[in-house]
Design a protein around this motif. Sequence first.
Motif, mmCIF file in Angstrom:
data_model
loop_
_atom_site.group_PDB
_atom_site.id
_atom_site.type_symbol
_atom_site.label_atom_id
_atom_site.label_comp_id
_atom_site.label_asym_id
_atom_site.label_seq_id
_atom_site.Cartn_x
_atom_site.Cartn_y
_atom_site.Cartn_z
ATOM 1 N N TYR A 45 45.171 45.604 46.279
ATOM 2 C CA TYR A 45 45.917 44.427 45.864
ATOM 3 C C TYR A 45 46.789 44.845 44.680
ATOM 4 C CZ TYR A 45 42.252 41.523 48.134
ATOM 5 O OH TYR A 45 41.368 40.939 49.010
ATOM 6 N N PRO A 46 48.108 44.888 44.834
ATOM 7 C CA PRO A 46 48.937 45.176 43.662
ATOM 8 C C PRO A 46 48.843 44.002 42.682
ATOM 9 C CG PRO A 46 50.307 44.512 45.510
ATOM 10 C CD PRO A 46 48.896 44.630 46.028
ATOM 11 N N ALA A 47 49.175 44.231 41.436
ATOM 12 C CA ALA A 47 49.125 43.151 40.439
ATOM 13 C C ALA A 47 49.970 41.955 40.882
ATOM 14 C CB ALA A 47 49.592 43.672 39.080
ATOM 15 N N LEU A 57 36.799 28.087 52.653
ATOM 16 C CA LEU A 57 37.630 28.385 51.499
ATOM 17 C C LEU A 57 37.400 29.846 51.163
ATOM 18 C CD1 LEU A 57 39.421 27.471 49.083
ATOM 19 C CD2 LEU A 57 37.288 26.888 47.892
ATOM 20 N N ASP A 58 38.458 30.670 51.225
ATOM 21 C CA ASP A 58 38.359 32.093 50.894
ATOM 22 C C ASP A 58 38.740 32.287 49.433
ATOM 23 O OD1 ASP A 58 37.920 33.678 53.499
ATOM 24 O OD2 ASP A 58 39.479 32.244 54.040
ATOM 25 N N LEU A 59 37.839 32.902 48.678
ATOM 26 C CA LEU A 59 38.081 33.117 47.255
ATOM 27 C C LEU A 59 37.929 34.581 46.891
ATOM 28 C CD1 LEU A 59 36.005 30.154 45.784
ATOM 29 C CD2 LEU A 59 38.483 30.254 46.116
ATOM 30 N N MET A 60 38.872 35.087 46.110
ATOM 31 C CA MET A 60 38.783 36.412 45.531
ATOM 32 C C MET A 60 38.413 36.221 44.064
ATOM 33 S SD MET A 60 40.651 36.257 48.148
ATOM 34 C CE MET A 60 40.833 37.113 49.666
ATOM 35 N N TYR A 61 37.649 37.153 43.504
ATOM 36 C CA TYR A 61 37.209 37.022 42.115
ATOM 37 C C TYR A 61 36.874 38.403 41.559
ATOM 38 C CZ TYR A 61 32.544 37.630 44.057
ATOM 39 O OH TYR A 61 31.448 38.140 44.716
ATOM 40 N N PRO A 116 27.802 22.367 51.765
ATOM 41 C CA PRO A 116 28.595 21.204 52.166
ATOM 42 C C PRO A 116 29.748 21.594 53.101
ATOM 43 C CG PRO A 116 28.158 21.147 49.811
ATOM 44 C CD PRO A 116 27.664 22.472 50.314
ATOM 45 N N SER A 117 30.158 22.844 53.041
ATOM 46 C CA SER A 117 31.144 23.436 53.934
ATOM 47 C C SER A 117 30.881 24.942 53.903
ATOM 48 C CB SER A 117 32.570 23.102 53.484
ATOM 49 O OG SER A 117 33.497 23.512 54.474
ATOM 50 N N TYR A 118 31.915 25.752 54.048
ATOM 51 C CA TYR A 118 31.762 27.201 53.957
ATOM 52 C C TYR A 118 32.688 27.743 52.875
ATOM 53 C CZ TYR A 118 29.212 27.180 58.349
ATOM 54 O OH TYR A 118 28.285 26.947 59.330
ATOM 55 N N VAL A 119 32.172 28.685 52.096
ATOM 56 C CA VAL A 119 32.958 29.391 51.096
ATOM 57 C C VAL A 119 32.735 30.876 51.342
ATOM 58 C CG1 VAL A 119 33.365 29.813 48.643
ATOM 59 C CG2 VAL A 119 32.729 27.511 49.421
ATOM 60 N N ASP A 120 33.823 31.592 51.523
ATOM 61 C CA ASP A 120 33.793 33.029 51.798
ATOM 62 C C ASP A 120 34.334 33.730 50.560
ATOM 63 O OD1 ASP A 120 33.532 35.391 53.181
ATOM 64 O OD2 ASP A 120 35.113 34.978 54.621
ATOM 65 N N VAL A 121 33.488 34.506 49.875
ATOM 66 C CA VAL A 121 33.901 35.130 48.619
ATOM 67 C C VAL A 121 34.105 36.630 48.800
ATOM 68 C CG1 VAL A 121 32.843 33.332 47.198
ATOM 69 C CG2 VAL A 121 31.536 35.388 47.745
ATOM 70 N N HIS A 122 35.115 37.139 48.086
ATOM 71 C CA HIS A 122 35.526 38.534 48.185
ATOM 72 C C HIS A 122 35.622 39.121 46.783
ATOM 73 C CE1 HIS A 122 36.777 37.753 52.392
ATOM 74 N NE2 HIS A 122 37.086 36.571 51.908
ATOM 75 N N PRO A 123 34.652 39.951 46.373
ATOM 76 C CA PRO A 123 34.703 40.536 45.033
ATOM 77 C C PRO A 123 35.762 41.636 44.928
ATOM 78 C CG PRO A 123 32.773 41.336 46.220
ATOM 79 C CD PRO A 123 33.432 40.323 47.096
ATOM 80 N N LEU A 124 36.496 41.616 43.812
ATOM 81 C CA LEU A 124 37.547 42.590 43.576
ATOM 82 C C LEU A 124 37.267 43.369 42.301
ATOM 83 C CD1 LEU A 124 40.699 40.363 44.246
ATOM 84 C CD2 LEU A 124 39.401 41.740 45.893
ATOM 85 N N ASP A 125 37.569 44.644 42.349
ATOM 86 C CA ASP A 125 37.445 45.509 41.172
ATOM 87 C C ASP A 125 38.842 45.668 40.577
ATOM 88 O OD1 ASP A 125 36.565 47.296 39.267
ATOM 89 O OD2 ASP A 125 36.405 48.983 40.665
ATOM 90 N N PHE A 126 39.079 45.016 39.439
ATOM 91 C CA PHE A 126 40.402 45.025 38.818
ATOM 92 C C PHE A 126 40.596 46.251 37.940
ATOM 93 C CE2 PHE A 126 40.478 40.708 40.205
ATOM 94 C CZ PHE A 126 41.826 40.377 40.294
ATOM 95 N N ALA A 127 41.806 46.778 37.985
ATOM 96 C CA ALA A 127 42.227 47.880 37.120
ATOM 97 C C ALA A 127 42.922 47.294 35.892
ATOM 98 C CB ALA A 127 43.176 48.806 37.886
ATOM 99 N N PRO A 128 43.061 48.080 34.826
ATOM 100 C CA PRO A 128 43.737 47.577 33.620
ATOM 101 C C PRO A 128 45.165 47.081 33.857
ATOM 102 C CG PRO A 128 42.572 49.610 33.123
ATOM 103 C CD PRO A 128 42.499 49.414 34.614
ATOM 104 N N ASP A 129 45.850 47.587 34.882
ATOM 105 C CA ASP A 129 47.228 47.170 35.149
ATOM 106 C C ASP A 129 47.323 45.866 35.943
ATOM 107 O OD1 ASP A 129 46.553 47.895 37.757
ATOM 108 O OD2 ASP A 129 48.124 49.405 37.946
ATOM 109 N N GLY A 130 46.172 45.238 36.265
ATOM 110 C CA GLY A 130 46.172 43.972 36.995
ATOM 111 C C GLY A 130 46.063 44.113 38.495
ATOM 112 N N ALA A 176 44.009 45.431 41.954
ATOM 113 C CA ALA A 176 42.588 45.337 42.289
ATOM 114 C C ALA A 176 42.315 46.040 43.609
ATOM 115 C CB ALA A 176 42.154 43.873 42.375
ATOM 116 N N THR A 177 41.048 46.357 43.810
ATOM 117 C CA THR A 177 40.580 46.980 45.040
ATOM 118 C C THR A 177 39.395 46.184 45.562
ATOM 119 O OG1 THR A 177 41.231 49.137 44.179
ATOM 120 C CG2 THR A 177 39.757 49.132 46.059
ATOM 121 N N GLN A 178 39.351 46.018 46.873
ATOM 122 C CA GLN A 178 38.221 45.359 47.524
ATOM 123 C C GLN A 178 37.572 46.356 48.468
ATOM 124 O OE1 GLN A 178 39.229 41.887 49.831
ATOM 125 N NE2 GLN A 178 37.164 41.695 50.666
ATOM 126 N N ALA A 179 36.262 46.419 48.423
ATOM 127 C CA ALA A 179 35.526 47.278 49.352
ATOM 128 C C ALA A 179 35.651 46.706 50.756
ATOM 129 C CB ALA A 179 34.060 47.356 48.950
#
Length: 157
Positions: A107-109, A42-46, A79-93, A95-98
């Motif tokens: 990532y546009p809003a 499961l790929d998750l952005m946050y 129990p399975s695999y979870v792949d997490v991707h941290p995002l740095d959100f801007a005020p306009d919604g 985001a950027t991922q390293a």
Amino acid sequence: MTIELVHVALDSFDRAGVAVWIGGGWGIDALVGRQTREHRDLDLMYRIEDDPQIREVLSAAGYVAETDWWPVRVEFRGPSYVDVHPLDFAPDGSATQAGLDGARFEYPASAFVHGTIDGRRVGCLSAEQQRLFHSGYELREIDHADLAALASALLER
């Protein structure tokens, strides 16, 4: 990653008050509105500032970091695999991922939309963002299948 484990993970993040957006294969399935294939993870952005809560929720569910490329991504095994991707959100919604070696992914809003998994409304990445992430590398068979399922579902609408 079974659909039941997806629900367990999403329920845990909901209880912790942490917003996540689903990418990868499950993200495409959310856009399609049904499970199209089996998924390894499961790929998750946050939001990057939610990283302590993300790790706490996954740890409580029995996951341990297996591949830790912070702040690019962290893969958890349990129990399975979870792949997490941290995002740095801007005020306009937006985001950027390293990325590795100083790369940055934008990532546009408009990349943050909703889909459905097993009747549940979930945050996920847009079709445009999914297509973008499936470019610039040699696609595997499952990538071709994901893109075909996405294209077919969009044509049906």
